[in-house]
Design an enzyme around this catalytic site. Structure first.
Site, PDB file in Angstrom:
ATOM      1  CG  ASP A   1       8.649 -52.834 -35.653  1.00 54.62           C
ATOM      2  OD1 ASP A   1       8.957 -54.235 -35.419  1.00 54.62           O
ATOM      3  OD2 ASP A   1       9.282 -52.289 -36.479  1.00 54.62           O
TER       4      ASP A   1
ATOM      5  CD  GLU B   1      10.058 -59.909 -41.531  1.00 57.22           C
ATOM      6  OE1 GLU B   1       8.779 -59.864 -41.685  1.00 57.22           O
ATOM      7  OE2 GLU B   1      10.450 -59.220 -40.737  1.00 57.22           O
TER       8      GLU B   1
ATOM      9  CG  HIS C   1       9.050 -57.105 -37.111  1.00 59.51           C
ATOM     10  ND1 HIS C   1       8.171 -56.181 -37.627  1.00 59.51           N
ATOM     11  CD2 HIS C   1       9.203 -57.852 -38.379  1.00 59.51           C
ATOM     12  CE1 HIS C   1       7.638 -56.405 -38.907  1.00 59.51           C
ATOM     13  NE2 HIS C   1       8.486 -57.264 -39.198  1.00 59.51           N
TER      14      HIS C   1
ATOM     15  CG  ASP D   1       5.895 -57.091 -42.549  1.00 56.86           C
ATOM     16  OD1 ASP D   1       6.523 -57.728 -41.496  1.00 56.86           O
ATOM     17  OD2 ASP D   1       6.250 -56.004 -42.882  1.00 56.86           O
TER      18      ASP D   1
ATOM     19  CG  HIS E   1       5.351 -51.888 -45.446  1.00 55.54           C
ATOM     20  ND1 HIS E   1       6.469 -51.413 -45.672  1.00 55.54           N
ATOM     21  CD2 HIS E   1       5.341 -53.155 -44.775  1.00 55.54           C
ATOM     22  CE1 HIS E   1       7.060 -52.043 -44.690  1.00 55.54           C
ATOM     23  NE2 HIS E   1       6.510 -53.144 -44.073  1.00 55.54           N
TER      24      HIS E   1
ATOM     25  CD  GLU F   1      11.718 -56.033 -40.192  1.00 58.19           C
ATOM     26  OE1 GLU F   1      12.393 -56.460 -41.150  1.00 58.19           O
ATOM     27  OE2 GLU F   1      10.643 -55.000 -40.489  1.00 58.19           O
ATOM     28  CD  GLU F   2       8.201 -52.935 -41.232  1.00 56.54           C
ATOM     29  OE1 GLU F   2       9.085 -52.571 -41.885  1.00 56.54           O
ATOM     30  OE2 GLU F   2       7.355 -53.885 -41.100  1.00 56.54           O
TER      31      GLU F   2
HETATM   32 ZN   LIG Z   1       8.593 -57.840 -41.540  1.00 53.53          ZN
END
Ligand SMILES: [Zn+2]
Length: 432
Positions: free
Chosen positions: A111, A200, A109, A142, A399, A176-177
């Site tokens: 995003d 991931e 992903h 990520d 994150h 995905e998030e």
């Molecule tokens: Zn991820």
């Protein structure tokens, strides 16, 4: 033990990965410098699509997910935003000759979550700065590092002159998030295979289990006024406290219940997170509206609809304890993640092959993990009968501020994916 043809070609492929390493690192930096938060994925997607088409020579397609169509599918998560100009990218490397192995999807992903508050970072979140063995940046761990690894694994295999015995699809998706609708859209479009790997960043472990996730919005009404008359006013923020307190109790309750076996070793597997809160616009006003948004985790085997019903009832019961809220109950809505949990059998070819590939590269056994978050593997496993897992690099601060990836581990993932491709897809033609 690796198959004979894979073992024979391993050295050549590893050499190719070493040769391409500098290029892989700059490719990752390039990806990291696109600030591809929700709604801003197009430029990085076009860059990847061009790369797959022109550099790897893949048949490449981009398409825009159609939420109307997706909304009828199991696993769809309701989105409150537009998909216009937000493509999913699929590159296909078609095998020549009869299929002698299993086809594979490599998916990542693009995003990423917001880097805010940027003031907490010691590095430019969009700078992809390298310091020692680490690269820093939002989305570097990520999961743009995983995307670089999967693409360069395929590139190394291809450039070594190997022809695989089955097709390989390289997909970069959006959302995905928040929903997973990008992955769902690709599957619905007919991009399927005999297996899927998603890099991931789970620290070179195989993923066997993940929780389910839903998002909830709670709108609390008060009765606003100037603070001078505040005795007659009802402060929506204070009323929201009451419900937020009830959600803490809910979190305690669900973690006290017997744990799903895959999460028995995790102290607090189910998180209930108040992630956003909006209210008020002036210190001297009594806010008449407070909205907060929550992420709720639950176990594989539980249905998102049942969790939505349970938490709604829990909040309405809490509202009844309050004189105001029982007259003016909160408005509860659900959007975004409507994600079921997944629990996979470790004893299946996908994991056996991954373990062999991991061992061939690291000389270590593959460990499996359960994650208290969700990933796109749910769509493959639950709704399309495609075995899928995650295996990706080592890093930290996902994150959070100063997110980083360990570049050595990115190289390990690249090598492991290359071996996986040889073993899973089979080798049609060895390099001459
Ligand atoms: Zn991820």
């Amino acid at each position: 033990m690796l198959s004979k043809p894979a073992a024979a070609v391993l050295k050549i492929i590893n050499q190719k990965i070493e040769e391409l390493w500098e290029e892989e690192v700059s490719f990752l930096q390039k990806l990291g410098r696109y600030p591809s938060t929700l709604g801003k994925e197009a430029t990085v997607q076009h860059y990847i699509a061009d790369y797959l088409a022109n550099d790897l020579g893949l048949r490449t397609e981009t398409f825009i997910p159609d939420p109307k169509r997706l909304s009828k599918l199991p696993g769809y998560s309701p989105a409150e935003w537009s998909y216009a100009g937000r493509p999913v990218v699929v590159g296909t490397w078609q095998s020549t000759g009869p299929k002698i192995g299993k086809s594979l999807i490599l998916q990542g992903h693009v995003d990423v979550v917001s880097p805010e508050p940027v003031s907490l970072w010691n590095y430019d979140p969009w700078g992809a700065v390298i310091e020692g063995d680490k690269m820093f940046g939002r989305g570097i761990q990520d999961m743009k590092s995983g995307i670089a690894a999967m693409i360069f694994a395929l590139k190394a295999v291809k450039e070594s002159g190997v022809i695989l015995g089955a097709d390989v699809l390289v997909q970069t998706v959006i959302e995905e998030e928040c929903t997973g609708n990008g992955a769902l859209a690709a599957l619905d479009k007919g991009y399927t295979a005999d297996g899927a790997l998603i890099p991931e960043p789970f620290g070179l472990n195989g993923l066997t289990s993940q929780v389910g996730v839903i998002w909830m919005r709670v709108k609390v009404k008060g009765a606003g006024a100037h603070v001078e008359r505040a005795s007659q006013a009802v402060n929506a923020i204070e009323k929201a406290y009451h419900l937020i307190g009830a959600l803490s109790e809910y979190r305690k309750l669900i973690n006290k219940r017997p744990k799903h076996q895959d999460f028995a070793h995790i102290e607090h597997p189910l998180n209930v997170n108040i992630g956003m809160i909006h209210s008020g616009d002036w210190p001297s006003n009594v806010p008449s509206l407070c909205t907060f948004e929550v992420r709720i985790g639950f176990y594989p085997g539980q249905h998102p609809d049942d969790i939505k019903a349970e938490v709604t009832e829990w909040l309405f019961d809490a509202a009844k304890e309050d004189d105001w809220l029982k007259e003016v109950p909160p408005e509860i809505t659900f959007y975004g993640f409507h994600a079921e949990g997944v629990s996979l059998d470790r004893d299946q070819p996908l994991f056996h092959t991954l373990a062999r590939a991991h061992h061939a590269v690291t000389e270590k056994p593959l460990h499996s993990i359960s994650t208290t978050a969700t990933t796109d593997i749910r769509f493959y496993n639950l709704y399309y009968g495609i075995p899928a897992t995650c295996y990706g690099p080592v890093g930290a601060n996902m994150h959070g501020a100063d997110e980083w990836v360990d570049l050595n581990s990115v190289k390990t993932v690249t090598k492991t994916y290359a071996v996986f491709l040889l073993e899973w897809c089979g080798i049609h033609t060895l390099p001459s």
